[in-house]
Design a protein around this motif. Structure first.
Motif, mmCIF file in Angstrom:
data_model
loop_
_atom_site.group_PDB
_atom_site.id
_atom_site.type_symbol
_atom_site.label_atom_id
_atom_site.label_comp_id
_atom_site.label_asym_id
_atom_site.label_seq_id
_atom_site.Cartn_x
_atom_site.Cartn_y
_atom_site.Cartn_z
ATOM 1 N N GLN A 115 93.419 65.091 3.891
ATOM 2 C CA GLN A 115 93.910 65.476 2.565
ATOM 3 C C GLN A 115 95.173 64.717 2.192
ATOM 4 O O GLN A 115 95.428 64.457 1.016
ATOM 5 N N GLN A 116 95.962 64.347 3.195
ATOM 6 C CA GLN A 116 97.183 63.586 2.937
ATOM 7 C C GLN A 116 96.900 62.120 2.648
ATOM 8 O O GLN A 116 97.770 61.404 2.163
ATOM 9 N N HIS A 117 95.677 61.660 2.960
ATOM 10 C CA HIS A 117 95.355 60.255 2.792
ATOM 11 C C HIS A 117 94.195 59.992 1.834
ATOM 12 O O HIS A 117 93.809 58.845 1.617
ATOM 13 N N ASN A 118 93.639 61.034 1.276
ATOM 14 C CA ASN A 118 92.549 60.904 0.310
ATOM 15 C C ASN A 118 92.946 61.642 -0.960
ATOM 16 O O ASN A 118 92.834 62.861 -1.036
ATOM 17 N N PRO A 119 93.426 60.897 -1.955
ATOM 18 C CA PRO A 119 93.917 61.549 -3.168
ATOM 19 C C PRO A 119 92.817 62.226 -3.950
ATOM 20 O O PRO A 119 91.651 61.845 -3.890
ATOM 21 N N GLN A 120 93.212 63.245 -4.692
ATOM 22 C CA GLN A 120 92.284 63.903 -5.608
ATOM 23 C C GLN A 120 92.111 63.042 -6.854
ATOM 24 O O GLN A 120 91.026 62.939 -7.401
ATOM 25 N N ILE A 121 93.180 62.434 -7.284
ATOM 26 C CA ILE A 121 93.196 61.656 -8.523
ATOM 27 C C ILE A 121 93.618 60.225 -8.222
ATOM 28 O O ILE A 121 94.559 60.000 -7.462
ATOM 29 N N ILE A 122 92.909 59.284 -8.825
ATOM 30 C CA ILE A 122 93.296 57.878 -8.752
ATOM 31 C C ILE A 122 93.409 57.346 -10.184
ATOM 32 O O ILE A 122 92.835 57.931 -11.105
ATOM 33 N N PRO A 123 94.128 56.243 -10.376
ATOM 34 C CA PRO A 123 94.214 55.680 -11.726
ATOM 35 C C PRO A 123 92.928 54.915 -12.058
ATOM 36 O O PRO A 123 92.835 53.711 -11.908
ATOM 37 N N ARG A 124 91.928 55.649 -12.481
ATOM 38 C CA ARG A 124 90.634 55.032 -12.787
ATOM 39 C C ARG A 124 90.776 54.086 -13.980
ATOM 40 O O ARG A 124 91.485 54.378 -14.943
ATOM 41 N N ASN A 125 90.081 52.958 -13.891
ATOM 42 C CA ASN A 125 90.193 51.937 -14.928
ATOM 43 C C ASN A 125 89.866 52.467 -16.314
ATOM 44 O O ASN A 125 90.521 52.108 -17.288
ATOM 45 N N ASP A 126 88.865 53.348 -16.400
ATOM 46 C CA ASP A 126 88.496 53.858 -17.721
ATOM 47 C C ASP A 126 89.586 54.736 -18.313
ATOM 48 O O ASP A 126 89.826 54.722 -19.519
ATOM 49 N N ARG A 127 90.297 55.484 -17.460
ATOM 50 C CA ARG A 127 91.403 56.329 -17.959
ATOM 51 C C ARG A 127 92.597 55.468 -18.357
ATOM 52 O O ARG A 127 93.280 55.754 -19.352
ATOM 53 N N VAL A 128 92.872 54.437 -17.571
ATOM 54 C CA VAL A 128 93.976 53.534 -17.905
ATOM 55 C C VAL A 128 93.673 52.831 -19.225
ATOM 56 O O VAL A 128 94.527 52.746 -20.115
ATOM 57 N N GLU A 129 92.441 52.356 -19.352
ATOM 58 C CA GLU A 129 92.047 51.672 -20.584
ATOM 59 C C GLU A 129 92.131 52.607 -21.789
ATOM 60 O O GLU A 129 92.628 52.221 -22.857
ATOM 61 N N GLN A 130 91.707 53.839 -21.625
ATOM 62 C CA GLN A 130 91.774 54.839 -22.696
ATOM 63 C C GLN A 130 93.232 55.044 -23.128
ATOM 64 O O GLN A 130 93.538 55.098 -24.319
#
Length: 121
Positions: free
Chosen positions: A56-71
Motif C-alpha cells: 500500500q505504501q508503494h502502490n498509489p491509489q491515484i496517478i496523474p493519468r494522461n487523460d486527467r492531465v489533458e482535461q
C-alpha cells in the motif's frame, strides 16, 4: 493483466488491499498466478499484514493519468483552473483511500480507444 487489459495501477492497489480485481477473477491464468503468489507469500519473513502495508505504501491509489492531465490543461487554457487545482490536491496524497476522489481511479472514457502516450509526453 496484459491478457485481460486490466489497469496496472488499480490491479496492484487492489492486490495490496487484499481484493482480487474483477476482470482477473474470471481469468484462469490470473487465478493460477494468484495461487502461486499466495503460496510465495507464506515463505516471506514478514507477516501478510506487513506485506500488504508495504504494498500500500508503494502502490498509489491515484496517478496523474494522461487523460486527467489533458482535461485539466484544456480547461486551464480556457481560463478555468478548477480541474488543475483538484488534480493537484488529489496528487498531494496519492496513497490515501479518500472517498472524495473515487472518480479519479479509472481512466476517462475515450472516444478514441487507441489513445496512446509515450514517456516524456
Amino acid at each position: 493483466m496484459k491478457v485481460s487489459k486490466s489497469d496496472f495501477t488499480n490491479t496492484f492497489r487492489n492486490l495490496s488491499l487484499g481484493v482480487i480485481p474483477t476482470p482477473q477473477s474470471q481469468d484462469p491464468l490470473f487465478s493460477a498466478w494468484y495461487a502461486r503468489w499466495q503460496t510465495r507469500l507464506t515463505r516471506q519473513p514478514q507477516s501478510p499484514d506487513d506485506v500488504r502495508d508495504h504494498m500500500q505504501q508503494h502502490n498509489p491509489q491515484i496517478i496523474p493519468r494522461n487523460d486527467r492531465v489533458e482535461q485539466a490543461l484544456i480547461a486551464a487554457e480556457k481560463g478555468d483552473l478548477t480541474l488543475t487545482y483538484r488534480l493537484l490536491d488529489i496528487l498531494r496524497d496519492p496513497y490515501s483511500s479518500r472517498l472524495d476522489r473515487m472518480d479519479y481511479l479509472e481512466p476517462l472514457p475515450s472516444p478514441n480507444s487507441r489513445y496512446q502516450t509515450f514517456c516524456g509526453t
